[in-house]
Structure formats: C-alpha cells, structure tokens
Design an enzyme around this catalytic site. Structure first.
Site, PDB file in Angstrom:
ATOM      1  N   THR A  51       0.631  -1.142  -0.149  1.00 46.15           N
ATOM      2  CA  THR A  51       0.134   0.114  -0.045  1.00 46.15           C
ATOM      3  C   THR A  51       1.010   1.274   0.105  1.00 46.15           C
ATOM      4  O   THR A  51       1.946   1.354   0.829  1.00 46.15           O
ATOM      5  CB  THR A  51      -0.920   0.060   1.251  1.00 46.15           C
ATOM      6  OG1 THR A  51      -1.676  -1.256   1.224  1.00 46.15           O
ATOM      7  CG2 THR A  51      -2.002   1.170   1.198  1.00 46.15           C
ATOM      8  N   GLU A  52       0.850   2.022  -0.855  1.00 52.90           N
ATOM      9  CA  GLU A  52       1.476   3.507  -1.006  1.00 52.90           C
ATOM     10  C   GLU A  52       2.846   3.034  -1.373  1.00 52.90           C
ATOM     11  O   GLU A  52       3.805   4.101  -0.949  1.00 52.90           O
ATOM     12  CB  GLU A  52       1.019   4.284   0.054  1.00 52.90           C
ATOM     13  CG  GLU A  52      -0.252   4.683   0.265  1.00 52.90           C
ATOM     14  CD  GLU A  52      -0.978   5.276  -0.798  1.00 52.90           C
ATOM     15  OE1 GLU A  52      -0.368   6.205  -1.468  1.00 52.90           O
ATOM     16  OE2 GLU A  52      -2.259   5.003  -1.338  1.00 52.90           O
ATOM     17  N   LEU A  53       3.243   2.183  -1.653  1.00 48.13           N
ATOM     18  CA  LEU A  53       4.544   1.450  -1.720  1.00 48.13           C
ATOM     19  C   LEU A  53       5.541   1.562  -0.623  1.00 48.13           C
ATOM     20  O   LEU A  53       6.509   1.832  -0.634  1.00 48.13           O
ATOM     21  CB  LEU A  53       5.357   2.537  -3.070  1.00 48.13           C
ATOM     22  CG  LEU A  53       4.565   2.491  -4.269  1.00 48.13           C
ATOM     23  CD1 LEU A  53       5.509   3.290  -5.291  1.00 48.13           C
ATOM     24  CD2 LEU A  53       4.414   0.877  -4.891  1.00 48.13           C
ATOM     25  N   ILE A  54       4.825   1.350   0.516  1.00 53.13           N
ATOM     26  CA  ILE A  54       5.646   1.268   1.824  1.00 53.13           C
ATOM     27  C   ILE A  54       6.494   0.425   1.949  1.00 53.13           C
ATOM     28  O   ILE A  54       6.410  -0.830   1.585  1.00 53.13           O
ATOM     29  CB  ILE A  54       4.623   1.211   3.011  1.00 53.13           C
ATOM     30  CG1 ILE A  54       3.632   2.544   3.124  1.00 53.13           C
ATOM     31  CG2 ILE A  54       5.338   1.129   4.336  1.00 53.13           C
ATOM     32  CD1 ILE A  54       2.295   2.316   4.158  1.00 53.13           C
TER      33      ILE A  54
END
Length: 223
Positions: free
Chosen positions: A87-90
């Site tokens: 998610t969101e490139l975390i």
C-alpha cells in the site's frame, strides 16, 4: 492498446475489496481484466487485501491479508503473483524480509533520494533481505507528469505532447529502467477525456515502440 500492439506490456494491482465489489456489482470489469491477463501481456501484482497499512501494524495481519489477496487473484485470474506492491509503496528492510518469506521475488517501492545517496532510480536494486528481493523504484517525476500535471494549465510544460514526453524518457540510456506507476483514475478521472489524455497515451505508446532499443516490460520480465 494491448490488442493493437503485441509488444505493449504492463502490470496492474487491485485491492481484494475492489475485486470483490467489481465481481458483485460490475462483473464486466472483471471480464475485461481477465481478457487482459489472458493476453499474456499484462501481469497481476499482489498486495494487501484491504489496501491497508497492516505492514506497519502487525506481521500476522499483513500475512493474512496478503494470503487473502493471493486467493482472490487465483480465483479470478488463475495466476499466483510473484511481484508485491505494498500500500502506497511502503517499504522497509523488515517489510522486505516478510515479503521475501512469503515467496515473492520482486517488490515495488518509491525512489527516496536520501536513501539512494546519489545512485540512479533507473537501475535495479536488491533488498537486504535473505533471500534478496529485486527492487523496482518508481520514477515519481515522470509518473506524476501524466498522473497529476498533465492538465495543469499553470505547468511550464502544458500542454504536454507525446514527443516532449519521449524526449524526457530518451534522456536516459538504453540500459536504464523507467518505472511508471499511476492510479487507475489517472485516465478519465484525474485527467478527464477532454484533456486529451487518451490520445496522448496512445501516441506515446505507438511512438515509444518504434524506437530501436525501447520496450515495455512487466516487473517479472525485469527480474
């Protein structure tokens, strides 16, 4: 574009919740995605089922959600993704280790300049996990030129033409990898049809493919 160009490749990622809702209320969306996957030119990525921040909260919950998402992708597309996008490139080293332990070979993340320390975002990296993951870094500037700035009349590059965009891409060498990552709503919502976004992207794909060393690839093809 997939039907028109056999060498046009891309990947997509949808949360389990979205796929669940589409299956219930808009099955034509699932049918379209299935046709894309069956073309062999489109790769499905894995993520958390709820597009959640579970990776920052609980390893157990994270593992559970990834497994749920993998099952949904298998049920709908009969594929088991090898590439993970959080998610969101975390990203962190701990998250990378969890992702590697789950059997993934590649992960997408942001190009954070302070961590790159002068290294190019257009090269392929490996995580510190064991086994290491291939890391593909988003090119935020070139992605956001399409996703956010395309219709901004105050932008110095407005209106953006495909030839100008190709010039920016061609400033990189033939061995460099440019990862473009945009939300689905870029095409038709963030950028409405009357902005010319569809014509722009079609011209970009056609002209890009005519160049001698340029090619589209999926994350797995990079690995």
């Amino acid at each position: 574009l997939v039907r028109k160009h056999q060498d046009f490749y891309f990947s997509f990622s949808c949360s389990g919740v979205f796929l669940e809702q589409a299956r219930s209320y808009a099955p034509i969306v699932i049918e379209l995605l299935q046709k894309l996957v069956s073309s062999g030119q489109v790769e499905v990525l894995s993520e958390t089922y709820y597009h959640s921040l579970a990776a920052l909260y609980s390893p157990e919950e994270f593992t559970k959600q990834v497994a749920l998402h993998q099952q949904m992708v298998w049920d709908l597309f009969a594929v088991k993704p090898q590439v993970f996008r959080n998610t969101e490139l975390i990203y962190s080293n701990d998250i990378a280790q969890q992702v590697a332990d789950l059997g993934f070979t590649t992960m997408l993340t942001e190009a954070v300049e302070r961590n790159l320390r002068g290294r190019s975002k257009t090269q392929v990296f490996q995580s510190a996990s064991n086994p290491p993951l291939t890391l593909l870094l988003k090119h935020a500037e070139l992605s956001d030129d399409i996703a956010f700035r395309f219709s901004d009349k105050s932008w110095v590059s407005f209106p953006l033409m495909s030839d100008q965009y190709l010039d920016w891409l061609n400033s990189y060498g033939e061995t460099e990898l440019i990862n473009l990552f945009m939300d689905f709503e870029t095409f038709g919502e963030h950028q409405w049809e009357d902005t010319g976004i569809f014509t722009f992207f079609e011209q970009f794909v056609e002209r890009f493919l005519k160049q001698p060393y340029a090619e589209f690839v999926t994350p797995t093809q990079v690995h």
